[in-house]
Design an enzyme around this catalytic site. Structure first.
Site, PDB file in Angstrom:
ATOM      1  N   GLY A  81       0.821  -1.204   0.000  1.00 27.59           N
ATOM      2  CA  GLY A  81       0.000   0.000   0.000  1.00 27.59           C
ATOM      3  C   GLY A  81       0.852   1.249   0.000  1.00 27.59           C
ATOM      4  N   GLN A  83       3.150   9.840   1.376  1.00 21.30           N
ATOM      5  CA  GLN A  83       4.418   9.143   1.149  1.00 21.30           C
ATOM      6  C   GLN A  83       5.089   9.557  -0.151  1.00 21.30           C
ATOM      7  OE1 GLN A  83       2.579   5.092   2.081  1.00 21.30           O
ATOM      8  NE2 GLN A  83       4.683   4.838   2.796  1.00 21.30           N
ATOM      9  N   CYS A  91       6.754  -0.637   6.150  1.00 19.36           N
ATOM     10  CA  CYS A  91       6.298   0.575   5.486  1.00 19.36           C
ATOM     11  C   CYS A  91       7.354   1.007   4.473  1.00 19.36           C
ATOM     12  CB  CYS A  91       6.100   1.678   6.528  1.00 19.36           C
ATOM     13  SG  CYS A  91       5.557   3.239   5.829  1.00 19.36           S
ATOM     14  N   LEU A  92       6.904   1.393   3.276  1.00 20.40           N
ATOM     15  CA  LEU A  92       7.851   1.813   2.237  1.00 20.40           C
ATOM     16  C   LEU A  92       8.641   3.051   2.653  1.00 20.40           C
ATOM     17  CD1 LEU A  92       5.624   1.302  -0.947  1.00 20.40           C
ATOM     18  CD2 LEU A  92       7.543  -0.116  -0.188  1.00 20.40           C
ATOM     19  N   HIS A 106      -3.308   0.803   8.107  1.00 16.14           N
ATOM     20  CA  HIS A 106      -1.961   1.382   7.964  1.00 16.14           C
ATOM     21  C   HIS A 106      -1.987   2.605   7.049  1.00 16.14           C
ATOM     22  CE1 HIS A 106       2.568   0.819   7.463  1.00 16.14           C
ATOM     23  NE2 HIS A 106       2.273   1.650   6.491  1.00 16.14           N
ATOM     24  N   GLU A 107      -2.692   2.489   5.919  1.00 17.22           N
ATOM     25  CA  GLU A 107      -2.686   3.589   4.946  1.00 17.22           C
ATOM     26  C   GLU A 107      -3.536   4.775   5.429  1.00 17.22           C
ATOM     27  OE1 GLU A 107      -0.411   3.389   2.858  1.00 17.22           O
ATOM     28  OE2 GLU A 107      -0.080   1.246   3.082  1.00 17.22           O
ATOM     29  N   HIS A 157      -1.622   6.860   7.738  1.00 15.79           N
ATOM     30  CA  HIS A 157      -0.725   7.801   7.046  1.00 15.79           C
ATOM     31  C   HIS A 157      -1.418   9.140   6.779  1.00 15.79           C
ATOM     32  CE1 HIS A 157       3.088   5.924   6.118  1.00 15.79           C
ATOM     33  NE2 HIS A 157       2.517   4.833   5.663  1.00 15.79           N
TER      34      HIS A 157
END
Ligand code: ZN
Length: 159
Positions: free
Chosen positions: A46, A51, A88-89, A130-131, A134
């Site tokens: 995701g 991000q 996480c990216l 999670h997203e 963000h």
């Protein structure tokens, strides 16, 4: 279509609250396209707009069942819980256990501006949480109960 640079932990943009999308214009559509490209380029599950440095409530997710695009997503209900490792990216090489609901129902707009609801369990429920975190300036490391050890990370990468 383009791959955007992923912002890393420490950049203040990741700690800001994203604003709702008021009009789905060509800039938002390009953002969605680029976020999809960026997600696949980085083999992620995701990606949220902050991000890539854009403080808008836009998320893309793919848990292996096709790309899901969410504009202005909101969690409608949750149920149960799951404890599993998460990454996480924007925080490469860190993984940790985070308690999440096992079932999450969200509502959002699609790229045509049509409202829809979607249910997810397991990894998809985790990705929704999670997203959307963000978009509120929250990162999984805020909620981690325990980070994975180097040995556990090695085992993961061998799989
Ligand atoms: Zn993340």
């Amino acid at each position: 279509m383009a791959i955007r640079k992923i912002v890393k932990e420490g950049d203040p943009v990741l700690r800001k609250k994203s604003r709702p999308v008021e009009e789905i214009n060509s800039r938002i559509l390009t953002l969605l396209d680029d976020m999809g490209d960026t997600l696949y380029d980085s083999n992620g599950v995701g990606l949220a707009a902050p991000q890539v440095g854009i403080l808008r409530r836009v998320v893309v997710i793919d848990v292996g069942e096709g790309l899901i695009e969410l504009i202005n997503p909101e969690i409608l209900s949750t149920d149960g819980e799951q404890d599993g490792s998460e990454g996480c990216l924007s925080i490469p090489e860190k993984y940790g256990f985070v308690l999440r609901p096992n079932y999450v129902k969200v509502k959002a707009l699609n790229r045509e501006g049509v409202a829809f609801e979607m249910e997810g369990t397991g990894l998809l429920a985790r990705a929704f949480c999670h997203e959307i975190d963000h978009l509120n300036g929250e990162l999984f490391i805020d909620k981690v109960s325990r980070f994975l050890t180097d040995e556990e990370l090695e085992e993961m990468s061998e799989e």
